[in-house]
Design an enzyme around this catalytic site. Structure first.
Site, short mmCIF file in Angstrom:
data_model
loop_
_atom_site.label_atom_id
_atom_site.label_comp_id
_atom_site.label_asym_id
_atom_site.label_seq_id
_atom_site.Cartn_x
_atom_site.Cartn_y
_atom_site.Cartn_z
N ARG A 63 0.82 -1.22 0.00
CA ARG A 63 0.00 0.00 0.00
C ARG A 63 0.86 1.28 0.00
O ARG A 63 0.51 2.26 0.67
CB ARG A 63 -0.96 0.03 1.20
N ARG A 76 -7.18 11.24 -6.03
CA ARG A 76 -8.34 10.38 -5.84
C ARG A 76 -9.63 11.18 -5.64
O ARG A 76 -10.72 10.67 -5.90
CB ARG A 76 -8.12 9.46 -4.63
O1 1CP Z 1 -4.56 -5.05 2.29
C1 1CP Z 1 -4.35 -6.20 1.87
O2 1CP Z 1 -4.47 -7.23 2.53
C2 1CP Z 1 -3.90 -6.32 0.43
C3 1CP Z 1 -4.87 -7.02 -0.45
C4 1CP Z 1 -6.05 -6.16 -0.78
C5 1CP Z 1 -7.33 -6.20 -0.21
C6 1CP Z 1 -7.80 -7.12 0.89
C7 1CP Z 1 -6.05 -5.14 -1.77
C8 1CP Z 1 -4.87 -4.85 -2.60
N1 1CP Z 1 -7.31 -4.62 -1.83
C9 1CP Z 1 -8.14 -5.24 -0.90
C10 1CP Z 1 -9.58 -4.97 -0.69
C11 1CP Z 1 -9.84 -3.56 -0.31
N2 1CP Z 1 -9.56 -2.48 -1.09
C12 1CP Z 1 -10.37 -3.08 0.90
C13 1CP Z 1 -10.91 -3.92 2.03
C14 1CP Z 1 -9.90 -4.22 3.08
C15 1CP Z 1 -10.55 -5.07 4.19
O3 1CP Z 1 -11.41 -5.91 3.92
O4 1CP Z 1 -10.18 -4.82 5.35
C16 1CP Z 1 -10.39 -1.68 0.84
C17 1CP Z 1 -10.85 -0.71 1.89
C18 1CP Z 1 -9.86 -1.33 -0.44
C19 1CP Z 1 -9.73 0.04 -0.99
C20 1CP Z 1 -8.41 0.43 -1.45
N3 1CP Z 1 -7.63 -0.27 -2.36
C21 1CP Z 1 -7.74 1.63 -1.14
C22 1CP Z 1 -8.26 2.74 -0.20
C23 1CP Z 1 -9.47 3.41 -0.76
C24 1CP Z 1 -9.27 4.72 -1.45
O5 1CP Z 1 -10.30 5.34 -1.77
O6 1CP Z 1 -8.18 5.23 -1.69
C25 1CP Z 1 -6.54 1.64 -1.86
C26 1CP Z 1 -5.49 2.69 -1.86
C27 1CP Z 1 -6.48 0.41 -2.63
C28 1CP Z 1 -5.42 0.04 -3.59
C29 1CP Z 1 -4.83 -1.28 -3.47
N4 1CP Z 1 -5.47 -2.40 -2.97
C30 1CP Z 1 -4.60 -3.47 -2.99
C31 1CP Z 1 -3.38 -3.03 -3.56
C32 1CP Z 1 -2.13 -3.89 -3.74
C33 1CP Z 1 -3.53 -1.68 -3.90
C34 1CP Z 1 -2.54 -0.82 -4.70
C35 1CP Z 1 -1.85 0.22 -3.90
C36 1CP Z 1 -0.55 -0.16 -3.28
O7 1CP Z 1 -0.42 -1.23 -2.71
O8 1CP Z 1 0.35 0.67 -3.32
#
Ligand code: 1CP
Length: 393
Positions: A63, A76
């Site tokens: 992240r 965003r």
């Molecule tokens: O956190 C982990 O375990 C990594 C695997 C994972 C998961 C479970 C990713 C990879 N996404 C998710 C689902 C997800 N996505 C959730 C639910 C988490 C939970 O159930 O507790 C949420 C809240 C998101 C939203 C999300 N995805 C955000 C925040 C929202 C926003 O508006 O900015 C962001 C920044 C992401 C991007 C993301 N998701 C995952 C990766 C590898 C990335 C790329 C960014 C990076 O890693 O630099």
């Protein structure tokens, strides 16, 4: 913006990204000419992933593109989450943001694991402050009929490939680009629960009450993930990470029945598919959060790198997995709330314990939105500084 981009990007996959993935040297040359990627200048992360010696310990953060960066919040702000994921320009910008601030050794493409259930035809929205929401989660076995055919689903994900190709070009060879996906069990939890859950009771109910339907669903997900990950490499990803973020909800038995076989299958089939398509192999990372109970099995699941969360002691992990894999991790993300001096001390301890080779430094899970970017910089700098010192001694 998006329209301009699709005009300017070469049509990598005129029809489906997967039918007719190019085979043989001639088509590989064709693909690389088409993409014309700049030469890689820093291969430290890739060398460590393949188990080769490095001059210092490479580091990246799960992240690393995220809300803790003010520039991320600004980019965003204009759009909802999944529209951002569908915009190659926005994904590229968000991927590059942390690299402009910190000397990280790898980039990870901005996207989300939940684009796969979406591609299978499920509606998913990201509710600010709450997380993902599926208005119509899978409730009955017959709900599986609603899912799109896996090959068709994978070809829905062309926008991720475009984002990868664009980002690889704009990275200008500075560091390698990591592609990723969620592992089948973790994706299943969201599709059945309809969002995040603290118990995974609905998803686990499926495993106990409907084992066959569960295997069917996990098989469908695997069938999408394999061409999806191969497509990411064809588009320019130089390593792949599979996130089994919800491994900890399964005990040893459920994990060995419903998670591990699919984790293994993904690695095996992606590797075979890359070879068949004439694409060079890329290192694969498995990160099974809270899956310490299956560390030995994960180390033999066909991945070059095993990611660890912070609950695993580095020395014990190395003893358990042997020398055949690279380890990645595992500083408690909350350690970044500590002072810079304390972060330096914790990093030094972590590096001493993992040892100088076959190791990629990272956090044990993702950065949180309220973290101070300066502390992230302190973490990265401490890894570089201490790991060089460690090699001098
Ligand atoms: O956190 C982990 O375990 C990594 C695997 C994972 C998961 C479970 C990713 C990879 N996404 C998710 C689902 C997800 N996505 C959730 C639910 C988490 C939970 O159930 O507790 C949420 C809240 C998101 C939203 C999300 N995805 C955000 C925040 C929202 C926003 O508006 O900015 C962001 C920044 C992401 C991007 C993301 N998701 C995952 C990766 C590898 C990335 C790329 C960014 C990076 O890693 O630099």
């Amino acid at each position: 913006m998006e329209q301009n981009l699709s005009r300017s990007l070469p049509p990598l996959f005129p029809q489906s990204p997967f039918q007719g993935l190019p085979c043989g040297t001639a088509s590989r040359d064709f693909l690389s000419r088409l993409q014309n990627f700049p030469e890689l200048k820093n291969d430290t992360f890739l060398r460590a992933a393949w188990g080769e010696e490095t001059d210092y310990t490479p580091v990246w953060c799960m992240r690393q593109a995220g809300r803790y960066l003010p520039e991320f919040r600004e980019t965003r702000a204009a759009q909802d989450f999944f529209s951002t994921c569908r915009s190659p320009e926005a994904c590229c910008e968000l991927t590059l943001q942390p690299l402009r601030r910190f000397p990280l050794d790898a980039a990870i493409i901005f996207s989300d694991i939940l684009v796969v259930p979406q591609a299978l035809g499920m509606e998913v929205t990201m509710v600010p402050g709450k997380g993902p929401s599926f208005p119509e989660p899978l409730r009955e076995e017959r709900d599986l009929e609603r899912l799109r055919d896996p090959a068709a689903a994978a070809s829905e994900l062309g926008y991720v490939f475009q984002a990868i190709t664009l980002t690889r070009q704009r990275l200008a060879g500075r560091v390698p680009l990591i592609g990723f996906a969620g592992a089948p069990w973790t994706l299943m939890t969201y599709m059945v629960e309809g969002g995040s859950s603290s118990t995974m009771a609905q998803a686990k109910r499926w495993l106990y009450q409907r084992p066959q339907a569960s295997h069917k669903l996990l098989g469908i997900l695997t069938d999408v993930l394999v061409p999806y990950l191969i497509g990411q490499v064809a588009a320019g990803a130089q390593a792949l990470q599979l996130f089994e973020s919800h491994a900890g909800h399964l005990g040893t038995e459920l994990f060995s029945k419903f998670a591990l076989p699919y984790i293994r299958d993904v690695a095996k089939r992606v590797k075979a598919g890359l070879q068949k398509a004439g694409l060079a192999p890329v290192p694969m990372i498995i990160f099974a959060k809270d899956g310490h109970f299956a560390l030995e099995e994960l180390a033999q699941a066909g991945y070059e790198v095993v990611g660890l969360d912070w609950t695993v002691a580095p020395k014990k992990a190395r003893e358990r997995v042997g020398k055949a894999v690279t380890l990645q991790g595992n500083l408690d993300p909350c350690a970044l709330y500590a002072s810079e001096e304390e972060i330096g001390r914790l990093v030094q301890q972590m590096l001493d314990d993992f040892g100088p080779q076959r190791y990629i430094a990272n956090l044990g899970h993702g950065l949180y939105p309220d973290m101070d970017p300066e502390r992230v910089g302190a973490f990265v700098d401490a890894v570089h500084k201490h790991s060089r010192l460690l090699r001098q001694n």
